[in-house]
Structures are given as structure tokens and as C-alpha cells.
Write a protein that holds these residues in place. Structure first.
Motif, PDB file in Angstrom:
ATOM      1  N   PHE A  37      58.132  28.434   8.027  1.00  0.00           N
ATOM      2  CA  PHE A  37      57.844  29.864   8.134  1.00  0.00           C
ATOM      3  C   PHE A  37      57.832  30.298   9.602  1.00  0.00           C
ATOM      4  O   PHE A  37      58.298  31.388   9.930  1.00  0.00           O
ATOM      5  N   GLU A  38      57.337  29.458  10.485  1.00  0.00           N
ATOM      6  CA  GLU A  38      57.361  29.764  11.923  1.00  0.00           C
ATOM      7  C   GLU A  38      58.800  29.892  12.421  1.00  0.00           C
ATOM      8  O   GLU A  38      59.109  30.758  13.231  1.00  0.00           O
ATOM      9  N   ASP A  64      52.567  41.837  13.029  1.00  0.00           N
ATOM     10  CA  ASP A  64      52.602  40.555  12.319  1.00  0.00           C
ATOM     11  C   ASP A  64      52.885  40.741  10.834  1.00  0.00           C
ATOM     12  O   ASP A  64      53.660  39.984  10.247  1.00  0.00           O
ATOM     13  N   GLU A  65      52.252  41.729  10.210  1.00  0.00           N
ATOM     14  CA  GLU A  65      52.467  41.962   8.781  1.00  0.00           C
ATOM     15  C   GLU A  65      53.920  42.335   8.492  1.00  0.00           C
ATOM     16  O   GLU A  65      54.511  41.856   7.518  1.00  0.00           O
ATOM     17  N   ASP A  91      54.589  25.552   6.690  1.00  0.00           N
ATOM     18  CA  ASP A  91      54.138  26.348   7.837  1.00  0.00           C
ATOM     19  C   ASP A  91      55.162  26.314   8.964  1.00  0.00           C
ATOM     20  O   ASP A  91      55.452  27.339   9.585  1.00  0.00           O
ATOM     21  N   ARG A 113      56.625  41.646  10.379  1.00  0.00           N
ATOM     22  CA  ARG A 113      57.476  40.481  10.636  1.00  0.00           C
ATOM     23  C   ARG A 113      57.351  39.454   9.509  1.00  0.00           C
ATOM     24  O   ARG A 113      58.345  38.859   9.095  1.00  0.00           O
ATOM     25  N   GLU A 114      56.147  39.263   8.992  1.00  0.00           N
ATOM     26  CA  GLU A 114      55.942  38.308   7.897  1.00  0.00           C
ATOM     27  C   GLU A 114      56.607  38.787   6.613  1.00  0.00           C
ATOM     28  O   GLU A 114      57.182  37.984   5.870  1.00  0.00           O
ATOM     29  N   LEU A 132      60.042  33.223  11.292  1.00  0.00           N
ATOM     30  CA  LEU A 132      59.529  34.291  12.155  1.00  0.00           C
ATOM     31  C   LEU A 132      60.339  34.375  13.447  1.00  0.00           C
ATOM     32  O   LEU A 132      60.620  35.470  13.941  1.00  0.00           O
ATOM     33  N   ALA A 184      60.191  38.085   7.060  1.00  0.00           N
ATOM     34  CA  ALA A 184      60.413  36.645   6.985  1.00  0.00           C
ATOM     35  C   ALA A 184      60.388  36.149   5.539  1.00  0.00           C
ATOM     36  O   ALA A 184      61.148  35.245   5.178  1.00  0.00           O
ATOM     37  N   ARG A 185      59.551  36.741   4.700  1.00  0.00           N
ATOM     38  CA  ARG A 185      59.529  36.354   3.284  1.00  0.00           C
ATOM     39  C   ARG A 185      60.861  36.691   2.615  1.00  0.00           C
ATOM     40  O   ARG A 185      61.373  35.918   1.810  1.00  0.00           O
TER      41      ARG A 185
END
Length: 85
Positions: A11-12, A45-46, A8, A48-49, A15, A52-53
């Protein structure tokens, strides 16, 4: 800190890196893909995520192969994000 907490936290950090890329003049392709994703209906958010993936996958590849970050592969990965998935 257990593995889930570490994941977590990582992942932050990713982001945060995405946010920097969205603002940077040296990575306009990230903003272009973000705009494409949000216009296709993803939330901020979706989008950016999803970016990020892609960054996580390229970072993982870089560490495992001990080769430099492959910007071309990252760009290709971003272009392949399907907002319908």
C-alpha cells in the motif's frame, strides 16, 4: 515479513505511485479526482488513500486476469469514489 507487513508495504508503494500520478502530465485525471475529493472535505491522506485503493483494485484485476492495466476502468473507479463514504 508477514502478510500484514507485506500488505502495508504494498500500500505504501501504491501511495508513492499515486503521488507520481498527481504530478504527471500524463495522468491529469488523477489530479482532477484528488482535487474533487479534497474540495469535498477529505484530507490529503484520505484522498490519496482512496485513489490508492482504486489503483490496488485495478492492479489486482490486472494480475489475476493477466491482462494489461485498464486505464479506462481505473478512471471510472476514481470517478465513482464517494467522499461521503
Amino acid at each position: 515479513m508477514d502478510e500484514d507487513e507485506q500488505a502495508d508495504a504494498f500500500f505504501e508503494e501504491l501511495l508513492g505511485a499515486v503521488d507520481q500520478q498527481l504530478e504527471s502530465d500524463s495522468t491529469p485525471y488523477v489530479r482532477k479526482q484528488y482535487d474533487r475529493l479534497t474540495k469535498a472535505g477529505l484530507s490529503d491522506d484520505e484522498a490519496r488513500e482512496a485513489i490508492a485503493r482504486c489503483l490496488a483494485e485495478e492492479t489486482d484485476r490486472m494480475y489475476r486476469s493477466k491482462k494489461p492495466f485498464d486505464e479506462k476502468a481505473y478512471r471510472t473507479s476514481l470517478e465513482m469514489i464517494n467522499p461521503g463514504d
